[in-house]
Each structure stands twice: as structure tokens, then as C-alpha cells.
Design an enzyme around this catalytic site. Structure first.
Site, PDB file in Angstrom:
ATOM      1  N   GLU A 286      29.171 -72.321 -10.873  1.00  0.00           N
ATOM      2  CA  GLU A 286      29.602 -71.211 -10.021  1.00  0.00           C
ATOM      3  C   GLU A 286      28.375 -70.390  -9.650  1.00  0.00           C
ATOM      4  O   GLU A 286      27.394 -70.350 -10.391  1.00  0.00           O
ATOM      5  CB  GLU A 286      30.576 -70.290 -10.767  1.00  0.00           C
ATOM      6  CG  GLU A 286      31.821 -70.940 -11.305  1.00  0.00           C
ATOM      7  CD  GLU A 286      32.597 -69.991 -12.218  1.00  0.00           C
ATOM      8  OE1 GLU A 286      32.114 -68.843 -12.418  1.00  0.00           O
ATOM      9  OE2 GLU A 286      33.644 -70.383 -12.731  1.00  0.00           O
ATOM     10  N   LYS A 288      26.089 -67.427  -9.765  1.00  0.00           N
ATOM     11  CA  LYS A 288      25.859 -66.287 -10.659  1.00  0.00           C
ATOM     12  C   LYS A 288      25.496 -65.102  -9.778  1.00  0.00           C
ATOM     13  O   LYS A 288      24.454 -65.075  -9.147  1.00  0.00           O
ATOM     14  CB  LYS A 288      24.750 -66.564 -11.670  1.00  0.00           C
ATOM     15  CG  LYS A 288      24.646 -65.447 -12.689  1.00  0.00           C
ATOM     16  CD  LYS A 288      23.582 -65.698 -13.714  1.00  0.00           C
ATOM     17  CE  LYS A 288      23.706 -64.686 -14.854  1.00  0.00           C
ATOM     18  NZ  LYS A 288      23.836 -63.302 -14.405  1.00  0.00           N
ATOM     19  N   ARG A 293      29.793 -57.080 -13.793  1.00  0.00           N
ATOM     20  CA  ARG A 293      30.957 -57.772 -14.326  1.00  0.00           C
ATOM     21  C   ARG A 293      32.068 -56.777 -14.645  1.00  0.00           C
ATOM     22  O   ARG A 293      31.812 -55.697 -15.203  1.00  0.00           O
ATOM     23  CB  ARG A 293      30.550 -58.535 -15.588  1.00  0.00           C
ATOM     24  CG  ARG A 293      31.587 -59.509 -16.102  1.00  0.00           C
ATOM     25  CD  ARG A 293      30.960 -60.393 -17.151  1.00  0.00           C
ATOM     26  NE  ARG A 293      31.912 -61.301 -17.767  1.00  0.00           N
ATOM     27  CZ  ARG A 293      31.570 -62.190 -18.700  1.00  0.00           C
ATOM     28  NH1 ARG A 293      30.321 -62.283 -19.121  1.00  0.00           N
ATOM     29  NH2 ARG A 293      32.498 -62.995 -19.220  1.00  0.00           N
ATOM     30  N   ARG A 308      31.444 -54.201 -18.152  1.00  0.00           N
ATOM     31  CA  ARG A 308      30.959 -55.107 -19.207  1.00  0.00           C
ATOM     32  C   ARG A 308      30.775 -54.376 -20.534  1.00  0.00           C
ATOM     33  O   ARG A 308      30.927 -54.953 -21.605  1.00  0.00           O
ATOM     34  CB  ARG A 308      29.632 -55.715 -18.749  1.00  0.00           C
ATOM     35  CG  ARG A 308      29.044 -56.795 -19.639  1.00  0.00           C
ATOM     36  CD  ARG A 308      27.739 -57.270 -19.027  1.00  0.00           C
ATOM     37  NE  ARG A 308      27.244 -58.488 -19.626  1.00  0.00           N
ATOM     38  CZ  ARG A 308      26.514 -58.542 -20.725  1.00  0.00           C
ATOM     39  NH1 ARG A 308      26.200 -57.416 -21.345  1.00  0.00           N
ATOM     40  NH2 ARG A 308      26.093 -59.696 -21.200  1.00  0.00           N
ATOM     41  N   GLU A 337      33.277 -60.196 -10.784  1.00  0.00           N
ATOM     42  CA  GLU A 337      32.160 -59.295 -10.516  1.00  0.00           C
ATOM     43  C   GLU A 337      32.388 -58.605  -9.186  1.00  0.00           C
ATOM     44  O   GLU A 337      33.025 -59.159  -8.283  1.00  0.00           O
ATOM     45  CB  GLU A 337      30.825 -60.050 -10.478  1.00  0.00           C
ATOM     46  CG  GLU A 337      30.386 -60.587 -11.820  1.00  0.00           C
ATOM     47  CD  GLU A 337      28.871 -60.665 -11.969  1.00  0.00           C
ATOM     48  OE1 GLU A 337      28.145 -60.070 -11.140  1.00  0.00           O
ATOM     49  OE2 GLU A 337      28.427 -61.327 -12.917  1.00  0.00           O
ATOM     50  N   LYS A 455      23.744 -69.876 -18.311  1.00  0.00           N
ATOM     51  CA  LYS A 455      23.171 -69.209 -17.140  1.00  0.00           C
ATOM     52  C   LYS A 455      22.004 -70.054 -16.647  1.00  0.00           C
ATOM     53  O   LYS A 455      21.164 -70.483 -17.442  1.00  0.00           O
ATOM     54  CB  LYS A 455      22.668 -67.816 -17.500  1.00  0.00           C
ATOM     55  CG  LYS A 455      23.759 -66.846 -17.887  1.00  0.00           C
ATOM     56  CD  LYS A 455      23.200 -65.476 -18.223  1.00  0.00           C
ATOM     57  CE  LYS A 455      22.544 -65.446 -19.593  1.00  0.00           C
ATOM     58  NZ  LYS A 455      22.172 -64.078 -20.016  1.00  0.00           N
TER      59      LYS A 455
END
Length: 597
Positions: A286, A288, A293, A308, A337, A455
Site C-alpha cells: 500500500e 505509505k 494516522r 496515533r 491516515e 515500512k
């Protein structure tokens, strides 16, 4: 440029003192602080905090219940915890102490031991700056008689009163409350109180050690304690439940709509082949996003949005609330996000997004000035069904059925590295950070890092804490603009300095950062301030090098701040262990010098 510096006025104590990055923790000697009669030594950092003598400052404190635990016992525990580096010994000390407490004492004691004062999900803050603390210490007075000892609950109640002080006279009220609290304390107790005010206990008891200690105390499985903590976001509450309700009580605390829970975290991927291997040869990638978030909770007509860091940001994001209310389900927990965008739909800098998050007035004007785009990537609960234990593949399918495609994060399933690289480039061209890779069969492991999620970023980046700041020179004169950068040392609970930088921020950001860091100061030097490690910055660098100038043994080459991470806290800072791993990985593509052989 800038504005005249306004350092706290304190007497000089050593005319020969100067900045020396080779001395002491983070490459410094003891800070210059208040000229008061008694010294409280910060045992882990070599910093002196000179305070007044034990006594009263005019506040009348109600008599405690006779069996309240003296604060001195907690102070004694912290000394023992700091004296051992053995994890099992720390856990045993914690267990013995927690077992001796009353039920209402357990939560505050747990928070104070880890240096937090309030729970992670608690929005309260002391709002005590360096100037207020200095005056409070100076106002502490001697008493000829101390009628009774300070207790854990008294200290907690007074911290709560400090946090709740409001109005035009709130600064003075906070100072007088601090005077009273510090005046009640012995030297050892005052040391613990001040460490909590500074937000840095540094006794080797982080969240992980405390969770294990709680499990030992209650005789329950550590995993059940961790899981309850991720759902509740309150270490003290988890300890209370574990000790007095046991495993059954912990299991009964699951996902709660309209209350924040800690998010699932990801590991940094160093190699695309590693990602595919860890995920069984197939993974979902996906975009980033370069955003913040959020988790969106809905229960009937009520919507709550949390950051977050578990803060309630609902009022700042009315357009996201409207989207949530438009969806065809009466209750859900979505994760995604928000990204600030310009008129062309391109992502704006992260700092612009943070302006929206901090805005509490003029929201309508802010919506026009800084519009937001919502991207969703997970669904954890919908209409009575919790999906935490469902595989990612199934959660995504449920997400697709619930929300319009315009709100879904860009995603594709890949089986070869060659499929990932063009998708990564597409994310970068669109103005995003990189990619996330998620195992299709992965459950949602709340609050944990793991190899279920990776990540993927093209640049060498570290999330670091600012631990000190120096006054600038030349065009930066008058601003705290040269920042000491540090990673988190999980073995000690402290921070390891690995460099300085003045690059990356705008003049406006220098000015804002100057005021912010002055408010976080723990001591003053001629060149600037040591500060609580609460400001997290994302730092780009070209190389990690060996360095004799810092106790960590490392330095960053060409470090520059990419952005200020207001959505992250000290616990989110990259670790010293990861830094060393990254250093070793550099030699997979280059030769080693003599110092590394």
C-alpha cells in the site's frame, strides 16, 4: 534575524565551563541550574538539580488515610531498580513492591515508576515550564517539624491539581502547588518527583519491563497483560486489573468503541527480498502516506477520532466526522491516515497537517485553508463484529464493502520484487513516503512492531529525539537552532546522542521550536538548554559513522531534519539497537575501514 535570546537568569558557577560533546551523558557535563542549598543528584545522567530543603510552603494538605503507602518506599524502589541491570531482578523488585500496595495505589505507582505521571490515553499535562519549576524550587522552605510522610496518593493528587489549574492565575497556582509538593518531600523523594516532572526516570524500567513485572505480580500470562494494555492504553489500569481481577479481568477488557487503542506498528524493511520471504512469497503493498494516522470510531450518531498518540482530535476534523456519519454502518472502528492537500490534490508538508490537528478555533476557515484527504486501510470492528483476529485479507474485503473506493489507500498484491519497485516509484511521484507491505494472513497485533507489516522507504531516515538545543549564530542568532539528536537506548531507558544539526527547518519553525524547547528545559548552559526528550524529528542522513565524540560511539553524516513528528512521542524514537544494525548493514555494499575490522 530571529529575536533576542532570553535565557533564564541564573548565577554563574564555573567560569571555565564550556560545551564539550565528549563529556557525560549525551556528551555533556552537569547542567548549570539553581543555586539552592541542597543538591539532588540525577544518578543516571550526572545532572545536579539543586533544590530547597524539606518543608512546607503554606498549603494545607488533608490528612491521608492511615494505611496509605509512603512515597519514600517508591523512591527506595527506584534506587534499587536503577542499581541493577538484570531484567529478571527488576521484575522481581517490581512484583514485590506492587503486591504490597492497596488497589487505589497501584495505577499511580506504576505511572510514577515509568516516569509518565498520567496514563498514555490521558490528555492531561502538567504544563510546567522551566521558569515555573525554578521559582517553585526557590520557594521551597525549611520546616522544623514534618508531621507525617508524603504518600503516593498525595503526590498523585497534587500532580492532578497542577494539571487542572486553569485561568489567568494558573501559572502562580501551579508554582505554589509544586512548592508544597517538593517541600513535603525528602531529598530522595524529590529526586523521583523531579524526574517525573522532566519525563525521564532513566532507571531501566520501560513499558516492556513493567508489563512483565505486572504479569509476575499477578501470576498471569505476559501476553494477556500486553494485549489488555494495547486495548486500554493505560498501564496503571492494566496493573490494577491484573492484580485484583486476574486473567479473567484482563480477558474481559477488549476493544471499546469511542475509546482509543494503541495501533499496530511495522518494522523497517531493509531489503525487498526479505519482505517477500517473511510473507511467504506474496504480500500486499500500500502507499505509505505522508499524513497522520487516525482511528475513527462510530457508535450510533456519536463519532470519535483519535490520533496515533491516542489524543482525541475529533473537533479538529469535522470533514472526517461527516464522512464517518455517511457510511452505511451504525458502529465501526476504521483506521487510516489524513493528508493535507493543495488545490491540485497534491500532499502538503506534514507541518501544514499538524496545524490542522492543533487548531481548536476557526475550524471552518482552516478547512478552506488546509483541506484534508482521507485514506483508509483497515477495519477492526463493524456492526457488533470485532475483526482484530481476522486475517488482513478478510479485513480488507470488509473494508471494501463498507467504504467508497475514493477513500481506500492505493494497494496491490505482489509476488516479485520487480512488481514492488514501480509501485514504490508511483508512491514517491504522488508525494507520499513510500510503501507498506502487509502479510495477507496477518491478524491485527495491537500496539506491537513485527514482521507482519513492513515500512519500505527509499531514504535513510531515523526518528530521533531532541535532547538539547544550542543558541544559533549569524542569521540564526537568537534562536535555539542547533539540535542535539538522540536515539532511544532500550537497555537503560535513556537516550544516546549521535549528532547535531541545524539544517532542515524554516525561520518560522526555528522561532516556534525555540519557544517550545524553552518550555521543555531541564537545565541551562551558556550555549543553550538541556530539554526533556519530547520533541521527535524525522532525520535524513547519508551515512552512519564511528565517532569518538559521543558516548554512543556513532555519528550521522550530513544529518538534516526532514520534518517535526508531532504525532510521535519519546517511545516512538528509533532505538540504539536499530542504529547499530543499520551501521552493520552499510557494509553489505561497501568495504570496512580499519576501525571496523
Amino acid at each position: 534575524m530571529g529575536h533576542p535570546r532570553r535565557p533564564v537568569s541564573v548565577p554563574e558557577r564555573d567560569p571555565q565551563r564550556h560545551s564539550d560533546p565528549g563529556r557525560g551523558a549525551h556528551g555533556r557535563g552537569p547542567g548549570r541550574v539553581l543555586p539552592l542549598p541542597r543538591t539532588v543528584q540525577d544518578r543516571s545522567r550526572g545532572r545536579n538539580l539543586e533544590t530547597g530543603r524539606v518543608g512546607w510552603s503554606g498549603f494545607t494538605v488533608m490528612s491521608p488515610i492511615p494505611d496509605e503507602t509512603p512515597f519514600a518506599r517508591l523512591a527506595e524502589l527506584t534506587t534499587k531498580l536503577e542499581a541493577t541491570s538484570k531484567r529478571l531482578e527488576k521484575r522481581a523488585l517490581l512484583a514485590a513492591f506492587l503486591k504490597s500496595l492497596r488497589r487505589d495505589e497501584v495505577p499511580p505507582a506504576v505511572h510514577l515508576i515509568v516516569g509518565r505521571i498520567f496514563a498514555e490515553s490521558d490528555s492531561r499535562a502538567l504544563n510546567v515550564g522551566w521558569a515555573t519549576l525554578k521559582k517553585a524550587l526557590a520557594g521551597t522552605k525549611q520546616a522544623t517539624l514534618v508531621p507525617r510522610p508524603l504518600t503516593i496518593l498525595e503526590a498523585t493528587r497534587m500532580f492532578a491539581q497542577i494539571a487542572e489549574a486553569r485561568g489567568p492565575d494558573s501559572t502562580r497556582a501551579r508554582r505554589r502547588l509544586l512548592e508544597s509538593l517538593l517541600g513535603r518531600a525528602s531529598e530522595e523523594e524529590r529526586d523521583v518527583l523531579l524526574r517525573n516532572v522532566f519525563g525521564e526516570m532513566r532507571i531501566g524500567v520501560n513499558e516492556g519491563v513493567m508489563l512483565e513485572g505486572i504479569a509476575d505480580t499477578a501470576g498471569v500470562d505476559a501476553e494477556s497483560v500486553r494485549t489488555a494494555h494495547m486495548f486500554l492504553g493505560d498501564l496503571g489500569m492494566v496493573a490494577e486489573i491484573a492484580l485484583f481481577e486476574g486473567a479473567v479481568g484482563l480477558r474481559s477488557r477488549g476493544l471499546r468503541l469511542l475509546a482509543p487503542m494503541k495501533p499496530m506498528l511495522a518494522e523497517m524493511a531493509e531489503d525487498l527480498d526479505e519482505v517477500l520471504a517473511e510473507h511467504g512469497g506474496q504480500t500486499a503493498v500500500e502507499f505509505k502516506l505522508d499524513g497522520a494516522r487516525i482511528q475513527i470510531h462510530r457508535k450510533g450518531d456519536v463519532v470519535r477520532i483519535f490520533s496515533r498518540r491516542l489524543s482525541d482530535v475529533t473537533d479538529s476534523l469535522p470533514e472526517i466526522v461527516a464522512i464517518a456519519k455517511s457510511l452505511p454502518a451504525s458502529e465501526f472502528l476504521l483506521e487510516g491516515e489524513v493528508v493535507a492537500i493543495n488545490a491540485d490534490g497534491k500532499p502538503l508538508p506534514f507541518q501544514d497537517l499538524m496545524r490542522r490537528f492543533r487548531r481548536v478555533h476557526g475550524i471552518a476557515a482552516a478547512q478552506e485553508e488546509i483541506p484534508l484527504k482521507l485514506y483508509l486501510f483497515d477495519l477492526l470492528h463493524v456492526d457488533g463484529q470485532t475483526l482484530i483476529d481476522a486475517p488482513y485479507r478478510a479485513r480488507w474485503e470488509s473494508l471494501e464493502r463498507l467504504v467508497p473506493s475514493e477513500y481506500l489507500t492505493a494497494r496491490r498484491i505482489v509476488t516479485h520484487k520487480q512488481e514492488i519497485e514501480p509501485f514504490l516509484q508511483a508512491a514517491l511521484v504522488a508525494g507520499h513516503e513510500g510503501l507498506m507491505a502487509k502479510a495477507l494472513d496477518s491478524t491485527y497485533s495491537v500496539g506491537k512492531r513485527g514482521k507482519k507489516w513492513f515500512k519500505i522507504k527509499p531514504a535513510d531516515l531515523l526518528d530521533m529525539a531532541i535532547v538539547a538545543a544550542e543558541w544559533g549564530s549569524g542569521r540564526r542568532e537568537g534562536w535555539l537552532s542547533n539540535y542535539w539528536l538522540a536515539v532511544r537506548d532500550e537497555s537503560t531507558g535513556g537516550f544516546q546522542m549521535i549528532g547535531k544539526t541545524f539544517k532542515g527547518l524554516t525561520d518560522a519553525e526555528f522561532e516556534t521550536m525555540t519557544e517550545r524547547l524553552r518550555g521543555l528545559a531541564t537545565s541551562e548552559e551558556r550555549w543553550g538548554f538541556h530539554v526533556r526528550p519530547e520533541v521527535v524529528v524525522e532525520v535524513a542522513y547519508n551515512e552512519i559513522q564511528r565517532s569518538p565524540h559521543y558516548p554512543s560511539g556513532f555519528a550521522l553524516r550530513f544529518a538534516r531534519i526532514v520534518r517535526i513528528r508531532d504525532d510521535k512521542g519519546p517511545d516512538d524514537v528509533d532505538t540504539y539497537a536499530r542504529l547499530k544494525d543499520l551501521y552493520k548493514k552499510q557494509f553489505e555494499r561497501k568495504g570496512r575501514g580499519p576501525a571496523d575490522l
